[in-house]
Design a protein around this motif. Structure first.
Motif: not given
Length: 132
Positions: A1-19
């Motif tokens: 708890x809590x839950x966050x739902x995120x949208x990003x205008x970028x190509x998927x990447x492990x690094x960006x997910x981590x950051x």
């Protein structure tokens, strides 16, 4: 708890997910006082050519954007905490993504404790159980 739902205008990447997850975990823990170990984050990546603001794609505008919502139990955070959270999150995403479109959104949902929970138990139940 809590839950966050995120949208990003970028190509998927492990690094960006981590950051992104580290930024949100730090802000959510420090400002909203939520437990890191109970915070869940789901990230969706949207190509800039599929994200439209004002009738034009972000790709055409040369901009990036994001949206996220977070659900917290009503009454657990002040207006000032939520305002600080939104301001710091917007600034952090601006540094991370660069060329950020102003039409990037953060929505803090205040939800009723009896209508929200995890692990099959409401937050209201957890609160009452913690008092006994």
């Amino acid at each position: 708890m809590p839950i966050l739902n995120v949208k990003i205008s970028q190509p998927a990447s492990d690094r960006l997910t981590h950051d992104v997850s580290e930024i949100l975990l730090e802000l959510t823990t420090r400002i909203l006082r939520k437990k890191r170990e109970l915070t869940s984050i789901a990230i969706d990546y949207v190509p800039p050519e599929h994200w439209v603001v004002g009738g034009r794609t972000l790709a055409a505008q040369g901009k990036n954007s994001f949206y996220f919502d977070i659900k917290v139990v009503d009454g657990t955070n002040t207006k000032d905490e939520k305002a600080q959270y939104i301001a710091e999150a917007f600034a952090a995403f601006g540094k991370l993504l660069g060329s950020l479109h102003e039409e990037s959104y953060i929505y803090v949902h205040d939800v009723r404790a009896e209508a929200y929970g995890f692990g099959g138990l409401t937050q209201e139940y957890r609160y009452i159980k913690g008092k006994t």
